[in-house]
Design a protein around this motif. Sequence first.
Motif, PDB file in Angstrom:
ATOM      1  N   ASP A  75     -19.105  -8.800 -32.115  1.00 43.70           N
ATOM      2  CA  ASP A  75     -19.933  -8.279 -33.199  1.00 43.70           C
ATOM      3  C   ASP A  75     -19.036  -7.729 -34.300  1.00 43.70           C
ATOM      4  O   ASP A  75     -18.220  -6.825 -34.059  1.00 43.70           O
ATOM      5  CB  ASP A  75     -20.846  -7.180 -32.663  1.00 43.70           C
ATOM      6  CG  ASP A  75     -21.750  -6.602 -33.721  1.00 43.70           C
ATOM      7  OD1 ASP A  75     -21.328  -5.652 -34.412  1.00 43.70           O
ATOM      8  OD2 ASP A  75     -22.875  -7.118 -33.873  1.00 43.70           O
ATOM      9  N   LEU A  77     -19.628  -5.846 -36.919  1.00 43.09           N
ATOM     10  CA  LEU A  77     -19.797  -4.434 -37.255  1.00 43.09           C
ATOM     11  C   LEU A  77     -19.112  -3.539 -36.232  1.00 43.09           C
ATOM     12  O   LEU A  77     -18.454  -2.554 -36.592  1.00 43.09           O
ATOM     13  CB  LEU A  77     -21.289  -4.085 -37.363  1.00 43.09           C
ATOM     14  CG  LEU A  77     -21.966  -4.396 -38.698  1.00 43.09           C
ATOM     15  CD1 LEU A  77     -22.047  -5.887 -38.943  1.00 43.09           C
ATOM     16  CD2 LEU A  77     -23.352  -3.770 -38.780  1.00 43.09           C
ATOM     17  N   LEU A 122     -28.389 -10.570 -39.687  1.00 42.32           N
ATOM     18  CA  LEU A 122     -28.249  -9.139 -39.916  1.00 42.32           C
ATOM     19  C   LEU A 122     -29.561  -8.599 -40.478  1.00 42.32           C
ATOM     20  O   LEU A 122     -30.143  -9.193 -41.389  1.00 42.32           O
ATOM     21  CB  LEU A 122     -27.125  -8.838 -40.909  1.00 42.32           C
ATOM     22  CG  LEU A 122     -25.682  -9.144 -40.494  1.00 42.32           C
ATOM     23  CD1 LEU A 122     -24.725  -8.636 -41.569  1.00 42.32           C
ATOM     24  CD2 LEU A 122     -25.333  -8.546 -39.152  1.00 42.32           C
ATOM     25  N   ASP A 126     -28.595  -3.309 -40.586  1.00 44.42           N
ATOM     26  CA  ASP A 126     -27.231  -3.792 -40.324  1.00 44.42           C
ATOM     27  C   ASP A 126     -26.422  -3.860 -41.618  1.00 44.42           C
ATOM     28  O   ASP A 126     -25.231  -3.521 -41.646  1.00 44.42           O
ATOM     29  CB  ASP A 126     -27.263  -5.177 -39.683  1.00 44.42           C
ATOM     30  CG  ASP A 126     -27.800  -5.172 -38.264  1.00 44.42           C
ATOM     31  OD1 ASP A 126     -27.623  -4.145 -37.575  1.00 44.42           O
ATOM     32  OD2 ASP A 126     -28.398  -6.181 -37.852  1.00 44.42           O
ATOM     33  N   ARG A 129     -25.309  -0.449 -42.599  1.00 39.85           N
ATOM     34  CA  ARG A 129     -24.192  -0.021 -41.758  1.00 39.85           C
ATOM     35  C   ARG A 129     -22.902  -0.744 -42.145  1.00 39.85           C
ATOM     36  O   ARG A 129     -21.829  -0.120 -42.213  1.00 39.85           O
ATOM     37  CB  ARG A 129     -24.518  -0.301 -40.285  1.00 39.85           C
ATOM     38  CG  ARG A 129     -23.452   0.200 -39.320  1.00 39.85           C
ATOM     39  CD  ARG A 129     -23.776  -0.157 -37.900  1.00 39.85           C
ATOM     40  NE  ARG A 129     -22.679   0.183 -37.007  1.00 39.85           N
ATOM     41  CZ  ARG A 129     -22.443  -0.408 -35.851  1.00 39.85           C
ATOM     42  NH1 ARG A 129     -23.260  -1.383 -35.426  1.00 39.85           N
ATOM     43  NH2 ARG A 129     -21.430  -0.052 -35.094  1.00 39.85           N
TER      44      ARG A 129
END
Length: 234
Positions: A75, A77, A122, A126, A129
């Motif tokens: 991931d 992020l 996303l 998301d 973030r």
Amino acid sequence: MASYPGGKAGDGVYQKIINLMPPHLIYIEPFLGGGAIMRLKKPARSSIGIDADGDVVQMWTPALCVPNLTVVHGDALEWLDLAGDHVGRNGAVIARDTLIYCDPPYLLSTRKQHRLIYHCELSDVDHVRLLTILRGLPCMVMISGYLSDLYSTTLHDWRSVSFQARTRGGSSATEWVWMNFPEPLELHDYQYLGDDFRQRERIKRKTERWRRRLSKMPVLERHAMMNAIVQLRG
């Protein structure tokens, strides 16, 4: 590599993005996908590509002739958040000579069809973030997208450029790139310098003419010319 939805391999697209990139030693694409920029730019000393889609990661094995490339199945992020946390404690991989280019799945509300097209999308949360994480990193960052209130507000103090590009369906769309650094005085890669094909060819011909002239000069004269050029840069 086969065409990838939202990919940047289109003529006039990858050139414009690469022409925005300052010199860097480490290059990171957190949303690797088809990796057109990764494949077409001059390689960095070390490159990292990240994607949550296992099929994409498998497609990049072996690493498609990009030297010193590490492909991570994970991931983006989470990876960026963890790397940013490590920077604060021990330097990690993200430093001032690192360039991150993000080409995430665009906000659903900005797409003409307003439909899901990726295995790993996303959400709006998301995106919030992601932008928060990117703003906290101590390195050079670029991110592509379509214009939206979220991006224009969150990245209001970043430099941005826009240009027209063809979508996968053949229609025209305005691509935006936001950057947390000023317009560079030097580029990482000059092979695509120019606003269009004609200008790029003109610059290539001029560069080749000067290369031939320099190669025919006596060694000391050539060194004198090169030294004068270095002084201009300084």
